[in-house]
Motif scaffolding. Sequence first.
Motif, mmCIF file in Angstrom:
data_model
loop_
_atom_site.group_PDB
_atom_site.id
_atom_site.type_symbol
_atom_site.label_atom_id
_atom_site.label_comp_id
_atom_site.label_asym_id
_atom_site.label_seq_id
_atom_site.Cartn_x
_atom_site.Cartn_y
_atom_site.Cartn_z
ATOM 1 N N PHE A 1 -0.335 -7.425 1.814
ATOM 2 C CA PHE A 1 -0.804 -6.187 2.439
ATOM 3 C C PHE A 1 0.322 -5.227 2.800
ATOM 4 O O PHE A 1 0.127 -4.004 2.798
ATOM 5 C CB PHE A 1 -1.704 -6.479 3.651
ATOM 6 N N VAL A 2 1.541 -5.746 3.068
ATOM 7 C CA VAL A 2 2.659 -4.839 3.342
ATOM 8 C C VAL A 2 3.047 -4.082 2.073
ATOM 9 O O VAL A 2 3.324 -2.874 2.112
ATOM 10 C CB VAL A 2 3.866 -5.619 3.903
ATOM 11 N N THR A 3 3.064 -4.786 0.933
ATOM 12 C CA THR A 3 3.383 -4.126 -0.331
ATOM 13 C C THR A 3 2.380 -3.026 -0.643
ATOM 14 O O THR A 3 2.751 -1.933 -1.084
ATOM 15 C CB THR A 3 3.399 -5.158 -1.476
ATOM 16 N N ILE A 4 1.108 -3.309 -0.426
ATOM 17 C CA ILE A 4 0.069 -2.302 -0.677
ATOM 18 C C ILE A 4 0.191 -1.155 0.327
ATOM 19 O O ILE A 4 0.030 0.021 -0.029
ATOM 20 C CB ILE A 4 -1.323 -2.966 -0.609
ATOM 21 N N ALA A 5 0.498 -1.478 1.584
ATOM 22 C CA ALA A 5 0.656 -0.427 2.598
ATOM 23 C C ALA A 5 1.820 0.497 2.261
ATOM 24 O O ALA A 5 1.770 1.702 2.545
ATOM 25 C CB ALA A 5 0.867 -1.063 3.973
ATOM 26 N N GLU A 6 2.868 -0.053 1.623
ATOM 27 C CA GLU A 6 4.034 0.760 1.276
ATOM 28 C C GLU A 6 3.718 1.766 0.181
ATOM 29 O O GLU A 6 4.442 2.749 0.021
ATOM 30 C CB GLU A 6 5.192 -0.137 0.843
ATOM 31 N N LYS A 7 2.667 1.514 -0.600
ATOM 32 C CA LYS A 7 2.288 2.451 -1.650
ATOM 33 C C LYS A 7 1.506 3.631 -1.086
ATOM 34 O O LYS A 7 1.219 4.591 -1.808
ATOM 35 C CB LYS A 7 1.447 1.736 -2.713
ATOM 36 N N SER A 8 1.154 3.558 0.164
ATOM 37 C CA SER A 8 0.425 4.641 0.810
ATOM 38 C C SER A 8 1.069 4.904 2.164
ATOM 39 O O SER A 8 2.063 4.291 2.532
ATOM 40 C CB SER A 8 -1.047 4.258 1.001
ATOM 41 N N LEU A 9 0.511 5.826 2.898
ATOM 42 C CA LEU A 9 1.044 6.126 4.232
ATOM 43 C C LEU A 9 0.636 5.090 5.262
ATOM 44 O O LEU A 9 1.021 5.191 6.433
ATOM 45 C CB LEU A 9 0.568 7.511 4.673
ATOM 46 N N LEU A 10 -0.100 4.075 4.862
ATOM 47 C CA LEU A 10 -0.514 3.036 5.806
ATOM 48 C C LEU A 10 0.668 2.302 6.404
ATOM 49 O O LEU A 10 0.577 1.760 7.508
ATOM 50 C CB LEU A 10 -1.446 2.039 5.115
ATOM 51 N N ILE A 11 1.799 2.242 5.697
ATOM 52 C CA ILE A 11 2.962 1.524 6.219
ATOM 53 C C ILE A 11 3.462 2.172 7.505
ATOM 54 O O ILE A 11 4.008 1.492 8.387
ATOM 55 C CB ILE A 11 4.096 1.451 5.167
ATOM 56 N N GLU A 12 3.255 3.490 7.643
ATOM 57 C CA GLU A 12 3.632 4.160 8.889
ATOM 58 C C GLU A 12 2.779 3.649 10.045
ATOM 59 O O GLU A 12 3.297 3.407 11.147
ATOM 60 C CB GLU A 12 3.481 5.672 8.739
ATOM 61 N N ASP A 13 1.494 3.465 9.784
ATOM 62 C CA ASP A 13 0.597 2.972 10.825
ATOM 63 C C ASP A 13 0.898 1.506 11.166
ATOM 64 O O ASP A 13 0.849 1.115 12.339
ATOM 65 C CB ASP A 13 -0.861 3.109 10.372
ATOM 66 N N VAL A 14 1.200 0.709 10.131
ATOM 67 C CA VAL A 14 1.525 -0.705 10.368
ATOM 68 C C VAL A 14 2.808 -0.823 11.187
ATOM 69 O O VAL A 14 2.872 -1.591 12.160
ATOM 70 C CB VAL A 14 1.663 -1.465 9.033
ATOM 71 N N THR A 15 3.826 -0.043 10.817
ATOM 72 C CA THR A 15 5.089 -0.079 11.565
ATOM 73 C C THR A 15 4.892 0.398 12.996
ATOM 74 O O THR A 15 5.444 -0.184 13.943
ATOM 75 C CB THR A 15 6.147 0.789 10.864
ATOM 76 N N ALA A 16 4.110 1.444 13.168
ATOM 77 C CA ALA A 16 3.835 1.953 14.524
ATOM 78 C C ALA A 16 3.141 0.892 15.366
ATOM 79 O O ALA A 16 3.447 0.725 16.555
ATOM 80 C CB ALA A 16 2.981 3.215 14.447
ATOM 81 N N PHE A 17 2.205 0.151 14.749
ATOM 82 C CA PHE A 17 1.522 -0.918 15.476
ATOM 83 C C PHE A 17 2.516 -1.990 15.905
ATOM 84 O O PHE A 17 2.488 -2.457 17.060
ATOM 85 C CB PHE A 17 0.434 -1.553 14.603
ATOM 86 N N VAL A 18 3.404 -2.411 14.981
ATOM 87 C CA VAL A 18 4.365 -3.470 15.302
ATOM 88 C C VAL A 18 5.286 -3.040 16.435
ATOM 89 O O VAL A 18 5.519 -3.789 17.400
ATOM 90 C CB VAL A 18 5.183 -3.845 14.052
#
Length: 534
Positions: A103-120
């Motif tokens: 899921f991190v790899t898929i999140a990196e292909k979109s802006l979702l990685i910003e939301d995941v990092t913000a959550f962490v």
Amino acid sequence: MSGCIGLSTGYEDADRVIMNASTALLEARQAGKQMIRIYEKDDYVQHYIDEMTIETELVKGLKANELRVVYQPRVSCHDGTIHFEALVRWHSALLGNVSPESFVTIAEKSLLIEDVTAFVVDRVCRDMTEAPALFEGRRVAINVSLVVFRQPYMRNVLTVLASHGLSPEQFEFEITEHTLMQEPLVGIQTVDYLKEKGFRILIDDFGVSYSSLNYLKLFDINGIKIDRSFISQLDQDNGLKEYEIVKLIVSLAKKLNLEVTAEGVETEAQYRAIERLGCDEVQGYFFSRPLPPADLHAALNALEHHHAALRHGLSGRQQAITSLDENETERLKAILRLEILHSPREERYDRISRLVAQTLDMPTTLISILTTDQQWIKSCHGEKIAPYVERKWTLCDRVVTSRTNLVLEDVQATEPTSGNPVLEGLGFYAGVPLVTRSGHAIGTLCVTDETPRPFDEEGVRTLEDFARWVMAEIELSEQVRAGMRRQQTLESLYEVTALHASFPEKLKRIQTVLREWMGYSHTIAFSTESGYKI
């Protein structure tokens, strides 16, 4: 010019073949330049369906608070001090436990990685403020993706920390080699910005990408984490080369004043090995799996006792931390650059060994590479010999250290052989150094015999000629790699010149391409035309 190819076979329907080939072509383009992909049944369709499902469910999971953060302890080899690495986990209501690699790899292909990092970041801050005694005096490392490793995003992180009353000194950021080298100038600016604010910066998964300690001089980082793929082999019978590679990385990192963490330590044998090599910190299941905050208190007590027991078992033993002078440091860098330890025995070196033995009428010929305390046999013609011996016992050590030829026509008469397993039974030795273009002796070409024998200057010159042949073969691979990098650079420059962009923008991109090719951190462009400003 560069291109990608998508292939498809196995269907009688032409339209289906074309559609599948197009799918494979899309996969090839996503993988990079000059890639080829073959369509394999309907796996591609399922692959994209899976990715779309994970991305959709991840959006829902972020809103439904399905993600959580766990902490894996990192234990100091010296005094048992414990810090943490924060790791994100996701249990989806629909998909169950989803691997972070997915899921991190898929999140990196979109802006979702910003939301995941913000959550962490937010979750770690909350955990630290809710249990201050647990995190007191302990830093927490957070992984940062290439997508968010930019000053604007990191300024937002600072704002979150400040809102929780936390300081940058309590945090570390882990970034990969790939993240830094994608845009070196941006990487330097971001690292400098974070260091100025008080954060520590670590290179994660070191050794699996660029694997060059030279480029680390460009970045003001605090340490590196050696990838688990090297550590996992340290307790295996076939892990001797990995041991040497880790030893070289640790020795050279120390020369750059970098702290070294070993990832993925799972056995006591691996721990003992990396401790002997001088690693500063270990992380892995041998000490602890990643744990939720509620389980950390009990784990800390167990870890302290665990480390104390290990240190007690080591009492009286001296750790083998190698101290290197400048010449030895550069010599070891040359060995890493040539990647000669990575490759197995090859016919081209065996062919040279056979020719040397035939030309000089010698029963045994050796081509070897010398690291800090081992002599690795690259090729051997004649008697069977172990793949490596301790350097301190060998005459080749003298050849490499002095970078001069050595001929001993009667070894037993001139050398102390008692208790030396290499020299016992050896009658004759002649060796010449293998010297790189930059003048570093990385190994030897030598001939031996069980009985004493004469050896004239013509024989030495012949051995030197063969040694030059050996080095030509060794450095050929590096030249091929350099040629490939040059070709890739030219392709990138052609692509830039074809862009519909302004001249300053093209120039900026050209400078970036050239920096990445040559390994520099800055470039300056100027014009000799009067009145023209760049």
